[in-house]
Write a protein that holds these residues in place. Structure first.
Motif, short mmCIF file in Angstrom:
data_model
loop_
_atom_site.label_atom_id
_atom_site.label_comp_id
_atom_site.label_asym_id
_atom_site.label_seq_id
_atom_site.Cartn_x
_atom_site.Cartn_y
_atom_site.Cartn_z
N SER A 77 62.23 31.44 -12.83
CA SER A 77 60.90 31.52 -12.22
C SER A 77 60.97 32.54 -11.08
N ALA A 78 59.86 33.30 -10.89
CA ALA A 78 59.89 34.45 -9.97
C ALA A 78 59.52 34.07 -8.53
N ASN A 79 60.16 33.00 -8.04
CA ASN A 79 59.94 32.56 -6.66
C ASN A 79 61.22 32.71 -5.87
N THR A 80 61.11 32.69 -4.54
CA THR A 80 62.29 32.53 -3.72
C THR A 80 62.85 31.15 -4.00
N SER A 81 64.18 31.05 -4.13
CA SER A 81 64.82 29.79 -4.47
C SER A 81 64.32 28.68 -3.54
N GLY A 82 63.92 27.54 -4.15
CA GLY A 82 63.46 26.39 -3.36
C GLY A 82 61.96 26.29 -3.24
N ARG A 83 61.24 27.41 -3.32
CA ARG A 83 59.77 27.38 -3.22
C ARG A 83 59.14 26.99 -4.57
N PRO A 84 57.88 26.59 -4.56
CA PRO A 84 57.23 26.29 -5.84
C PRO A 84 57.21 27.53 -6.73
N SER A 85 57.32 27.32 -8.04
CA SER A 85 57.27 28.45 -8.98
C SER A 85 55.90 29.13 -8.93
N PRO A 86 55.88 30.45 -9.16
CA PRO A 86 54.61 31.19 -9.06
C PRO A 86 53.73 31.03 -10.30
N THR A 87 52.46 30.75 -10.08
CA THR A 87 51.52 30.67 -11.20
C THR A 87 50.53 31.83 -11.18
N THR A 88 50.65 32.72 -10.17
CA THR A 88 49.87 33.97 -10.15
C THR A 88 50.80 35.10 -9.70
N ALA A 89 50.37 36.34 -9.97
CA ALA A 89 51.17 37.49 -9.53
C ALA A 89 51.17 37.58 -7.99
N GLU A 90 50.13 37.08 -7.35
CA GLU A 90 50.08 37.08 -5.88
C GLU A 90 51.21 36.23 -5.30
N HIS A 91 51.46 35.08 -5.95
CA HIS A 91 52.57 34.22 -5.49
C HIS A 91 53.90 34.99 -5.58
N VAL A 92 54.06 35.75 -6.68
CA VAL A 92 55.31 36.51 -6.85
C VAL A 92 55.44 37.51 -5.71
N LYS A 93 54.32 38.17 -5.41
CA LYS A 93 54.31 39.19 -4.36
C LYS A 93 54.70 38.59 -3.00
N GLU A 94 54.15 37.40 -2.72
CA GLU A 94 54.49 36.72 -1.46
C GLU A 94 56.00 36.59 -1.29
N ASP A 95 56.68 36.23 -2.40
CA ASP A 95 58.12 35.93 -2.31
C ASP A 95 59.01 37.15 -2.52
N LEU A 96 58.61 38.08 -3.39
CA LEU A 96 59.59 39.08 -3.86
C LEU A 96 59.20 40.54 -3.60
N ASP A 97 58.08 40.76 -2.91
CA ASP A 97 57.66 42.14 -2.64
C ASP A 97 58.78 42.87 -1.87
N GLY A 98 59.13 44.06 -2.34
CA GLY A 98 60.18 44.84 -1.69
C GLY A 98 61.58 44.49 -2.18
N LYS A 99 61.70 43.43 -3.00
CA LYS A 99 63.02 43.01 -3.48
C LYS A 99 63.24 43.29 -4.96
N ILE A 100 62.16 43.63 -5.68
CA ILE A 100 62.28 43.89 -7.12
C ILE A 100 61.52 45.18 -7.46
N ASP A 101 61.70 45.69 -8.68
CA ASP A 101 61.12 47.00 -9.00
C ASP A 101 59.64 46.94 -9.36
N MET A 102 59.24 45.88 -10.09
CA MET A 102 57.87 45.88 -10.60
C MET A 102 57.35 44.46 -10.81
N ILE A 103 56.04 44.31 -10.61
CA ILE A 103 55.38 43.03 -10.92
C ILE A 103 54.25 43.33 -11.90
N LEU A 104 54.28 42.67 -13.06
CA LEU A 104 53.18 42.80 -14.02
C LEU A 104 52.19 41.66 -13.76
N ASP A 105 50.96 42.01 -13.42
CA ASP A 105 49.96 41.00 -13.11
C ASP A 105 49.13 40.71 -14.35
#
Ligand code: TXA
Ligand code: MG
Length: 351
Positions: free
Chosen positions: A146-174
């Motif tokens: 799941s594309a969340n920071t370890s321990g946080r709730p799993s992301p159900t939107t691309a915005e959630h992914v961005k909150e946790d992983l922006d700047g740490k991965i190459d791409m987010i498909l929304d």
């Protein structure tokens, strides 16, 4: 990492060049977050140990917690496994593509970095056009927790992914909000009786009726105090937890609502910022800083779909103390209560 590229993908066929670019990133060892029907995944090349290491680093995930390998067609399973029991074929026929992960014996091509050092591998074929197109474009084998920071709730939107992983991965498909909202059911097929290691949308009854045999449930899921380690390493970690202290209140309906209303009032008096997880039927009974309905009580699919976003909202609002009504644990309710109990650190008040 310089910058995370954000791309809206409404349909895999029309946005072919975005998928091709994302596939190239995976083949070059990069990381791409993508939607599936359960939750968003953080994808990397499952057969490349460096990619798997990057996934652990981006999530801050302990490296003994193995990744699920996602495939897009049945034939691809042979390369990554060393034995396919007949149950695997039956379950794939019944539920793939779909929210089911099978644990099988791994072959040598899967690096230990991907399986957390285990000799088994988790395999899933997701039911989502963007996910399937990306897996194909990325070479066929995509490791994706799941594309969340370890321990946080799993992301159900691309915005959630961005909150946790922006700047740490190459791409987010929304691809918009996901359909199910809870991670896949995991079933272990490596020893004797098929055993559920993580409950999900595909229930014990559904597995039993497809296999026409008994299916067990890992004991640690039913009894948190049994002293055994869960067989899915990830299930032992504190998970899905909001930063506020969450208590589940369980019992007769009227007593539950009265207790939550009273405790919410007392905590507010004591200066806490209080959140309540309730249903459409009970929403009007509470007064608190942040009251979130999961939907109608009998609509279990809506509860599953909304739960993680609600837990994240409490963090956004800096809620310090949360009460949740307990929900039914039948059918998909078993997965809902499993996640809610983990989020609450098994803190339940019986009234
Ligand atoms: O719905 C899902 O399964 C999502 C989407 C993205 O596909 N993925 C997901 O992955 O939930 P993750 O990494 O957050 O959870 C994988 C779980 C962990 O609890 C892990 O310990 C368990 O699967 N697991 C993975 N490989 C395993 C193995 N070989 N044996 C036992 N458990 C395994
Ligand atoms: Mg996870």
């Amino acid at each position: 990492m310089e910058k995370t590229k954000f791309a809206a993908v409404s349909d895999a066929a029309t946005e072919k060049c975005v998928i091709e670019e994302a596939g190239r990133i995976l083949k070059e060892g990069g990381l791409v977050a993508f939607p599936t029907e359960t939750v968003y995944g953080l994808g990397g090349d499952a057969l490349c140990k460096e990619s798997s290491k990057k996934i652990y680093a981006a999530k801050g995930r302990p490296s003994d917690n193995p990744l699920i390998v996602h495939i897009c067609k049945w034939e691809d399973i042979y390369k990554i496994t060393s034995e396919i029991p007949p149950e695997a074929e039956k379950l794939a026929k019944a539920f793939w593509p779909g929210p089911l992960t099978m644990i099988l014996k791994k072959s040598d091509v899967v690096p230990p970095e991907t399986t957390g050092g285990l000799m088994t591998v988790a395999v899933r074929m997701p039911e989502h056009k963007i996910a399937l197109a990306l897996i194909e474009a990325g070479g066929g084998y995509v490791a994706a927790p799941s594309a969340n920071t370890s321990g946080r709730p799993s992301p159900t939107t691309a915005e959630h992914v961005k909150e946790d992983l922006d700047g740490k991965i190459d791409m987010i498909l929304d691809g918009g909000s996901v359909g199910i909202g809870l991670e896949s059911t995991i079933v272990d097929l490596t020893e004797g009786v098929p055993t559920i290691l993580r409950p999900g949308y595909i229930t014990q009854e559904m597995l039993e009726s497809a296999l026409k045999t008994d299916v067990k449930i890992d004991r640690t899921l039913l009894d948190a105090d049994c002293g055994q380690a869960p067989k899915a390493p990830g299930m032992k970690y504190r998970h899905y937890a909001p930063s506020g202290a969450l208590t589940i209140v369980s019992g007769e309906h009227k007593k539950v609502t009265e207790t939550i209303a009273r405790l919410a009032g007392e905590k507010a008096q004591a200066g806490e910022k209080v959140g309540v997880i309730c249903t459409d039927e009970t929403k009007a009974l509470y007064q608190a800083d942040c009251i979130e309905s999961v939907g109608a009580r009998k609509d279990e699919e809506a509860i599953a779909r909304h739960l993680y976003a609600i837990l994240r909202r409490f963090d956004d609002e800096h809620v310090t103390c949360i009460y949740s009504e307990a929900f039914s644990d039948k059918g998909i309710g078993q997965a809902i209560m499993n996640r809610l109990l983990k989020a609450a650190g098994h803190h339940v008040l019986y009234v």
